[in-house]
Design a protein around this motif. Structure first.
Motif, PDB file in Angstrom:
ATOM      1  N   GLY A  78       4.682  22.087  50.541  1.00 17.86           N
ATOM      2  CA  GLY A  78       4.568  20.715  50.080  1.00 17.86           C
ATOM      3  C   GLY A  78       3.320  20.023  50.579  1.00 17.86           C
ATOM      4  N   GLU A  79       3.273  18.745  50.317  1.00 23.26           N
ATOM      5  CA  GLU A  79       2.084  17.968  50.685  1.00 23.26           C
ATOM      6  C   GLU A  79       1.842  18.006  52.186  1.00 23.26           C
ATOM      7  OE1 GLU A  79       0.249  13.436  50.210  1.00 23.26           O
ATOM      8  OE2 GLU A  79       2.242  13.944  49.393  1.00 23.26           O
ATOM      9  N   ASP A  80       2.901  17.944  52.994  1.00 20.88           N
ATOM     10  CA  ASP A  80       2.724  17.959  54.438  1.00 20.88           C
ATOM     11  C   ASP A  80       2.040  19.236  54.910  1.00 20.88           C
ATOM     12  OD1 ASP A  80       3.887  15.501  54.599  1.00 20.88           O
ATOM     13  OD2 ASP A  80       5.877  16.245  55.184  1.00 20.88           O
ATOM     14  N   ALA A  81       2.373  20.357  54.275  1.00 24.17           N
ATOM     15  CA  ALA A  81       1.753  21.624  54.659  1.00 24.17           C
ATOM     16  C   ALA A  81       0.304  21.696  54.214  1.00 24.17           C
ATOM     17  CB  ALA A  81       2.540  22.796  54.068  1.00 24.17           C
ATOM     18  N   LEU A 103       2.632  21.407  43.080  1.00 22.94           N
ATOM     19  CA  LEU A 103       1.378  21.489  42.322  1.00 22.94           C
ATOM     20  C   LEU A 103       0.663  20.150  42.268  1.00 22.94           C
ATOM     21  CD1 LEU A 103       2.396  23.800  39.327  1.00 22.94           C
ATOM     22  CD2 LEU A 103       1.015  24.386  41.329  1.00 22.94           C
ATOM     23  N   ALA A 104       1.413  19.071  42.194  1.00 28.42           N
ATOM     24  CA  ALA A 104       0.781  17.752  42.138  1.00 28.42           C
ATOM     25  C   ALA A 104      -0.007  17.494  43.415  1.00 28.42           C
ATOM     26  CB  ALA A 104       1.836  16.677  41.920  1.00 28.42           C
ATOM     27  N   ALA A 105       0.574  17.833  44.570  1.00 29.70           N
ATOM     28  CA  ALA A 105      -0.122  17.636  45.837  1.00 29.70           C
ATOM     29  C   ALA A 105      -1.342  18.546  45.922  1.00 29.70           C
ATOM     30  CB  ALA A 105       0.823  17.921  47.004  1.00 29.70           C
ATOM     31  N   GLY A 110      -7.228  19.021  45.693  1.00 29.51           N
ATOM     32  CA  GLY A 110      -8.295  19.900  45.209  1.00 29.51           C
ATOM     33  C   GLY A 110      -8.121  21.350  45.618  1.00 29.51           C
ATOM     34  N   ILE A 111      -6.878  21.806  45.828  1.00 29.13           N
ATOM     35  CA  ILE A 111      -6.621  23.179  46.279  1.00 29.13           C
ATOM     36  C   ILE A 111      -6.111  23.996  45.095  1.00 29.13           C
ATOM     37  CG2 ILE A 111      -5.305  24.640  47.851  1.00 29.13           C
ATOM     38  CD1 ILE A 111      -5.044  22.189  49.702  1.00 29.13           C
ATOM     39  N   PRO A 112      -6.836  25.009  44.658  1.00 27.45           N
ATOM     40  CA  PRO A 112      -6.364  25.848  43.550  1.00 27.45           C
ATOM     41  C   PRO A 112      -5.091  26.607  43.923  1.00 27.45           C
ATOM     42  CG  PRO A 112      -8.727  26.133  43.895  1.00 27.45           C
ATOM     43  CD  PRO A 112      -8.210  25.361  45.071  1.00 27.45           C
ATOM     44  N   VAL A 113      -4.241  26.825  42.913  1.00 30.69           N
ATOM     45  CA  VAL A 113      -2.991  27.574  43.082  1.00 30.69           C
ATOM     46  C   VAL A 113      -2.928  28.638  42.000  1.00 30.69           C
ATOM     47  CG1 VAL A 113      -0.469  27.458  43.149  1.00 30.69           C
ATOM     48  CG2 VAL A 113      -1.826  25.528  44.000  1.00 30.69           C
ATOM     49  N   SER A 114      -2.492  29.838  42.387  1.00 23.82           N
ATOM     50  CA  SER A 114      -2.384  30.939  41.429  1.00 23.82           C
ATOM     51  C   SER A 114      -1.004  31.573  41.526  1.00 23.82           C
ATOM     52  CB  SER A 114      -3.461  31.999  41.700  1.00 23.82           C
ATOM     53  OG  SER A 114      -3.187  33.189  41.004  1.00 23.82           O
ATOM     54  N   LEU A 115      -0.558  32.121  40.409  1.00 21.89           N
ATOM     55  CA  LEU A 115       0.739  32.804  40.331  1.00 21.89           C
ATOM     56  C   LEU A 115       0.499  34.203  39.772  1.00 21.89           C
ATOM     57  CD1 LEU A 115       3.853  32.369  40.641  1.00 21.89           C
ATOM     58  CD2 LEU A 115       3.867  31.762  38.210  1.00 21.89           C
ATOM     59  N   ILE A 116       0.840  35.225  40.560  1.00 26.26           N
ATOM     60  CA  ILE A 116       0.701  36.615  40.141  1.00 26.26           C
ATOM     61  C   ILE A 116       2.078  37.276  40.242  1.00 26.26           C
ATOM     62  CG2 ILE A 116      -0.317  38.865  40.694  1.00 26.26           C
ATOM     63  CD1 ILE A 116      -2.370  37.008  39.560  1.00 26.26           C
ATOM     64  N   PRO A 117       2.596  37.856  39.161  1.00 17.96           N
ATOM     65  CA  PRO A 117       3.919  38.499  39.239  1.00 17.96           C
ATOM     66  C   PRO A 117       3.889  39.719  40.165  1.00 17.96           C
ATOM     67  CG  PRO A 117       3.260  38.126  36.952  1.00 17.96           C
ATOM     68  CD  PRO A 117       2.048  37.875  37.790  1.00 17.96           C
TER      69      PRO A 117
END
Length: 398
Positions: A78-81, A103-105, A110-117
């Motif tokens: 989350g945002e705290d982390a 994802l909103a946080a 400005g931190i990219p997030v990716s999802l890989i199965p």
């Protein structure tokens, strides 16, 4: 196992596991990263040892990549982390859903997030789809009719095939069906079921699921899923695929009463765990033509005995618990390595959930140092110089 001590370096990238993994996994991943680290940028692996917020923030403050979901369920990110993780180039989740990541946080920071199965989950989904198609297309009976037919048999006389002359379905296979337009019911909606849902939807199937923890409505819409109670799903589905864990509550989940709810034209697929299905009841339903067929990769006893009644039925496809494939343990690491390296280079990553964000700057790399040539030996006096050879050949010593 406590995480290794933090080593401060101006030219080092830290990969942080958001959830602790067994020591053997930690050591294997650390070794894998060392073997694949870029020249001039050592990769350091660390992991959270407990839920101490102060220690978490210290680790996150120096992390360049946050790796989440390596072994499945994970703590919420989350945002705290994320706040204060100024060096973070990427949050990389291994899985099929973004659940558990704010994802909103991440976007706001400005931190990219990716999802890989996870590769094994994709393999299981592919195997389940293989079994669905094999059942619908009568693959095993068709193969057996071709290779085991008698030398002399009734039917069309053999003749060379041409554009206008051929013998369609010369083995007279009956009941070959489409999967397009049919309904698949997913019992349980974890990552494997979601991967199967995506593939089944691409084939034009209608998707139902049941789970005690419903998906958010926006995820249902995105995946094309509709939730049903188990009994209703069994009544409506043309293919029922099992994707739940084996627990005291799910043992013999598909017993005689529930199998009786399924259509006589329906098929059952189990790539999850043996023990979810009452195998004796399933054999009876198939023998009495109250079900069209079944495909089992997981069995109540493994290896399943050769005298299992299900193995004697024509409508059954049997595989020896191989749905996850023969992937190495490194397959998990290999799946996320390209994104880790891309993020450290300041490049876009695959599977981005934040495509609107530009990559963060590259992590500085240790400049390569020019090789220092050893000083030339002092020239001896002229009278002590050895005679010059007619040809000089350089030699390399180990």
């Amino acid at each position: 196992m406590s995480p290794p001590p933090i080593r401060r370096s101006n030219h080092m990238a830290r990969i942080l596991l958001f959830d602790a993994v067994p020591p053997a996994w930690f050591d294997a991943l650390a070794q894998f990263l060392r073997a694949h680290q870029p020249e001039g940028l050592p990769l350091e692996l660390a992991q959270r040892a407990d839920a101490d917020p102060a220690k978490d923030q210290e680790l996150l403050a120096g992390a360049h990549v946050l790796l989440v979901g390596l072994l499945g369920p994970h703590a919420a990110v989350g945002e705290d982390a994320l706040r204060g993780a100024d060096e973070l180039r990427l949050v990389q989740k291994l899985g099929s859903r973004a659940a558990g990541i704010d994802l909103a946080a991440a976007r706001a920071l400005g931190i990219p997030v990716s999802l890989i199965p996870a590769p094994a989950h994709v393999a299981c989904a592919e195997h389940a789809l293989l079994l669905i198609l094999a059942l619908a297309k009568k693959l095993i009976p068709a193969h057996q009719r071709v290779v085991r037919r008698p030398l002399r048999e009734a039917g069309p006389a053999p003749r060379p095939a041409s554009a206008s002359a051929y013998a369609y379905n010369w083995a007279a296979i009956q009941g070959i069906a489409l999967v397009a337009g049919k309904t698949i019911g997913l019992v349980g909606i974890g990552d494997i079921a979601i991967e199967l849902a995506r593939r089944a939807r691409a084939l034009g199937m209608t998707l139902l699921y049941c789970d005690k923890n419903p998906l958010p409505k926006d995820e249902e819409r995105e995946l094309g899923l509709a939730r049903r109670e188990l009994d209703d799903l069994l009544r409506q589905a043309d293919f029922v695929s099992l994707h739940v864990a084996l627990t005291p509550d799910t043992a013999n989940l598909l017993n005689a009463d529930r199998l009786a709810l399924m259509k006589p034209t329906a098929f059952l697929i189990n790539t999850a765990r043996g023990g979810l299905v009452d195998e004796a009841a399933l054999a009876n339903a198939l023998r009495d033509a109250r079900l069209a067929g079944a495909a089992l990769d997981a069995w109540a006893v493994e290896p399943t005995p050769r005298d299992n009644p299900l193995l004697k039925l024509d409508g059954v496809i049997a595989t020896p618990h191989i749905a996850a494939g023969t992937l190495s343990r490194n397959a998990l690491f290999e799946a996320v390595l390209p994104n880790i390296l891309a993020a450290l280079r300041g490049e876009p990553v695959a599977g981005s959930l934040t495509p609107d964000l530009a990559p963060r700057p590259a992590v500085p790399i240790e400049p390569s140092q020019p090789k220092q040539e050893p000083p030339a030996p002092a020239t001896p006096p002229a009278e002590q110089q050895p005679p010059k050879a007619t040809e000089d050949r350089g030699q390399t010593t180990a």
